[in-house]
Design a protein around this motif. Sequence first.
Motif, PDB file in Angstrom:
ATOM      1  N   ARG A 239       0.829  -1.202   0.000  1.00  0.00           N
ATOM      2  CA  ARG A 239       0.000   0.000   0.000  1.00  0.00           C
ATOM      3  C   ARG A 239       0.867   1.257   0.000  1.00  0.00           C
ATOM      4  NH1 ARG A 239      -0.059   4.557   3.517  1.00  0.00           N
ATOM      5  NH2 ARG A 239      -2.050   5.629   3.162  1.00  0.00           N
ATOM      6  N   ASN A 240       1.931   1.266   0.787  1.00  0.00           N
ATOM      7  CA  ASN A 240       2.803   2.433   0.860  1.00  0.00           C
ATOM      8  C   ASN A 240       3.494   2.705  -0.474  1.00  0.00           C
ATOM      9  OD1 ASN A 240       2.113   2.811   3.541  1.00  0.00           O
ATOM     10  ND2 ASN A 240       3.908   1.732   4.329  1.00  0.00           N
ATOM     11  N   THR A 241       3.913   1.640  -1.146  1.00  0.00           N
ATOM     12  CA  THR A 241       4.528   1.795  -2.464  1.00  0.00           C
ATOM     13  C   THR A 241       3.535   2.407  -3.451  1.00  0.00           C
ATOM     14  OG1 THR A 241       6.002  -0.083  -2.085  1.00  0.00           O
ATOM     15  CG2 THR A 241       5.643   0.574  -4.368  1.00  0.00           C
ATOM     16  N   LEU A 242       2.298   1.934  -3.407  1.00  0.00           N
ATOM     17  CA  LEU A 242       1.251   2.473  -4.282  1.00  0.00           C
ATOM     18  C   LEU A 242       1.032   3.961  -4.011  1.00  0.00           C
ATOM     19  CD1 LEU A 242      -1.071   1.877  -6.339  1.00  0.00           C
ATOM     20  CD2 LEU A 242      -2.528   1.477  -4.351  1.00  0.00           C
ATOM     21  N   CYS A 243       0.974   4.341  -2.747  1.00  0.00           N
ATOM     22  CA  CYS A 243       0.752   5.743  -2.389  1.00  0.00           C
ATOM     23  C   CYS A 243       1.918   6.631  -2.802  1.00  0.00           C
ATOM     24  CB  CYS A 243       0.514   5.863  -0.883  1.00  0.00           C
ATOM     25  SG  CYS A 243      -1.072   5.193  -0.343  1.00  0.00           S
ATOM     26  N   GLU A 244       3.131   6.092  -2.750  1.00  0.00           N
ATOM     27  CA  GLU A 244       4.306   6.879  -3.135  1.00  0.00           C
ATOM     28  C   GLU A 244       4.354   7.137  -4.635  1.00  0.00           C
ATOM     29  OE1 GLU A 244       7.551   4.616  -1.635  1.00  0.00           O
ATOM     30  OE2 GLU A 244       7.058   5.015   0.478  1.00  0.00           O
ATOM     31  N   THR A 245       3.927   6.160  -5.426  1.00  0.00           N
ATOM     32  CA  THR A 245       4.017   6.290  -6.888  1.00  0.00           C
ATOM     33  C   THR A 245       2.807   6.996  -7.485  1.00  0.00           C
ATOM     34  OG1 THR A 245       3.042   4.080  -7.175  1.00  0.00           O
ATOM     35  CG2 THR A 245       5.451   4.215  -7.084  1.00  0.00           C
ATOM     36  N   PHE A 246       1.657   6.949  -6.812  1.00  0.00           N
ATOM     37  CA  PHE A 246       0.405   7.471  -7.374  1.00  0.00           C
ATOM     38  C   PHE A 246       0.506   8.937  -7.810  1.00  0.00           C
ATOM     39  CE2 PHE A 246      -3.962   9.138  -7.111  1.00  0.00           C
ATOM     40  CZ  PHE A 246      -4.602   8.245  -7.953  1.00  0.00           C
ATOM     41  N   PRO A 247       1.098   9.835  -7.024  1.00  0.00           N
ATOM     42  CA  PRO A 247       1.138  11.241  -7.443  1.00  0.00           C
ATOM     43  C   PRO A 247       2.012  11.505  -8.669  1.00  0.00           C
ATOM     44  CG  PRO A 247       1.526  11.016  -5.075  1.00  0.00           C
ATOM     45  CD  PRO A 247       1.655   9.664  -5.672  1.00  0.00           C
ATOM     46  N   HIS A 248       2.870  10.541  -9.026  1.00  0.00           N
ATOM     47  CA  HIS A 248       3.860  10.783 -10.082  1.00  0.00           C
ATOM     48  C   HIS A 248       3.568  10.013 -11.371  1.00  0.00           C
ATOM     49  CE1 HIS A 248       6.037  12.662  -6.814  1.00  0.00           C
ATOM     50  NE2 HIS A 248       6.009  11.536  -6.131  1.00  0.00           N
ATOM     51  N   LEU A 249       2.374   9.462 -11.511  1.00  0.00           N
ATOM     52  CA  LEU A 249       2.027   8.702 -12.711  1.00  0.00           C
ATOM     53  C   LEU A 249       1.881   9.641 -13.904  1.00  0.00           C
ATOM     54  CD1 LEU A 249      -0.706   6.361 -11.156  1.00  0.00           C
ATOM     55  CD2 LEU A 249       1.707   5.835 -11.527  1.00  0.00           C
ATOM     56  N   LYS A 250       2.547   9.286 -15.024  1.00  0.00           N
ATOM     57  CA  LYS A 250       2.513  10.130 -16.216  1.00  0.00           C
ATOM     58  C   LYS A 250       2.084   9.387 -17.478  1.00  0.00           C
ATOM     59  CE  LYS A 250       6.043  13.340 -14.512  1.00  0.00           C
ATOM     60  NZ  LYS A 250       7.373  13.956 -14.760  1.00  0.00           N
ATOM     61  N   MET A 251       2.173   8.063 -17.442  1.00  0.00           N
ATOM     62  CA  MET A 251       1.836   7.255 -18.620  1.00  0.00           C
ATOM     63  C   MET A 251       0.551   6.482 -18.353  1.00  0.00           C
ATOM     64  SD  MET A 251       4.578   8.019 -20.378  1.00  0.00           S
ATOM     65  CE  MET A 251       4.665   6.839 -21.725  1.00  0.00           C
ATOM     66  N   GLU A 252      -0.269   6.293 -19.400  1.00  0.00           N
ATOM     67  CA  GLU A 252      -1.542   5.610 -19.189  1.00  0.00           C
ATOM     68  C   GLU A 252      -1.330   4.154 -18.768  1.00  0.00           C
ATOM     69  OE1 GLU A 252      -3.956   5.648 -22.649  1.00  0.00           O
ATOM     70  OE2 GLU A 252      -2.650   4.350 -23.825  1.00  0.00           O
ATOM     71  N   GLY A 253      -0.233   3.558 -19.217  1.00  0.00           N
ATOM     72  CA  GLY A 253       0.073   2.198 -18.784  1.00  0.00           C
ATOM     73  C   GLY A 253       0.365   2.138 -17.290  1.00  0.00           C
ATOM     74  N   GLN A 254       1.049   3.153 -16.772  1.00  0.00           N
ATOM     75  CA  GLN A 254       1.328   3.223 -15.347  1.00  0.00           C
ATOM     76  C   GLN A 254       0.037   3.385 -14.551  1.00  0.00           C
ATOM     77  OE1 GLN A 254       3.984   6.614 -15.410  1.00  0.00           O
ATOM     78  NE2 GLN A 254       5.807   5.313 -15.252  1.00  0.00           N
ATOM     79  N   LEU A 255      -0.873   4.212 -15.073  1.00  0.00           N
ATOM     80  CA  LEU A 255      -2.145   4.422 -14.392  1.00  0.00           C
ATOM     81  C   LEU A 255      -2.970   3.136 -14.388  1.00  0.00           C
ATOM     82  CD1 LEU A 255      -3.995   6.403 -12.951  1.00  0.00           C
ATOM     83  CD2 LEU A 255      -4.960   7.033 -15.175  1.00  0.00           C
ATOM     84  N   ALA A 256      -2.956   2.403 -15.493  1.00  0.00           N
ATOM     85  CA  ALA A 256      -3.694   1.142 -15.565  1.00  0.00           C
ATOM     86  C   ALA A 256      -3.146   0.140 -14.542  1.00  0.00           C
ATOM     87  CB  ALA A 256      -3.597   0.558 -16.974  1.00  0.00           C
ATOM     88  N   GLU A 257      -1.816   0.090 -14.426  1.00  0.00           N
ATOM     89  CA  GLU A 257      -1.196  -0.817 -13.453  1.00  0.00           C
ATOM     90  C   GLU A 257      -1.545  -0.390 -12.032  1.00  0.00           C
ATOM     91  OE1 GLU A 257       3.241  -2.556 -12.260  1.00  0.00           O
ATOM     92  OE2 GLU A 257       2.987  -1.202 -13.965  1.00  0.00           O
TER      93      GLU A 257
END
Length: 226
Positions: free
Chosen positions: A123-141
Amino acid sequence: MRYSLPILFLVFSFCKKGQTPEPQLFVHAAQTSLRAEPSEKSREIATLQKGQALTDLGEVGPSETQIAVGEELFQTPWIKVQTVEDQSGWVLAWAVRPAKETKDWLLQKRLVCYFGEALASRRNTLCETFPHLKMEGQLAESWRDATALRDTFLQMLSRRPESGFQPNFNWLNDALPGFLYQRSGESGRPYLFADFAAWQQKALKTNGLQDDVFFESCFVAFSRDS
């Protein structure tokens, strides 16, 4: 070379003896108990006073306890600590504060209490990366990971034994980015609904159009969840 080993040994010994780990916690309540097990019915080892320094041993009890402070009720997990006198035991997390204050300290303890260290780390990893998503593939993951964690959290909550009181789960609002806490209709069980408005806004900031269309469709279909 024959002199280097004794010198290194002396330096190591001096450093080891000179180590004085910083206390990680301080007692915040006027007074609280250090107990042998994470339960108010457990044997009291010592009485801790306000301002007393403690070391957080990193263990969290498997359930929360409800306590009354004046006319207010609080629920809190138990954490394992050690005093400067080397007494170790369990204390209510509500009664202590970290030396370096962090806004989600108690939330982190609750996540481990309810879901375990491995899922709390995911969960912490998800929260750390969520604000920095820039690619639609990253958002889908991120969406797949978040919904999988949501489903796992809810399944674990549904299997927990009764705690002896009705827990307040408002803290689940901060459990996952893009999800909102509510109690579900008839069962009254805690549930995390996807906030598709938040996901749609995130999609608009990434490259590509597929995620825009997907989350816009979800928002239109489930607008009440947001």
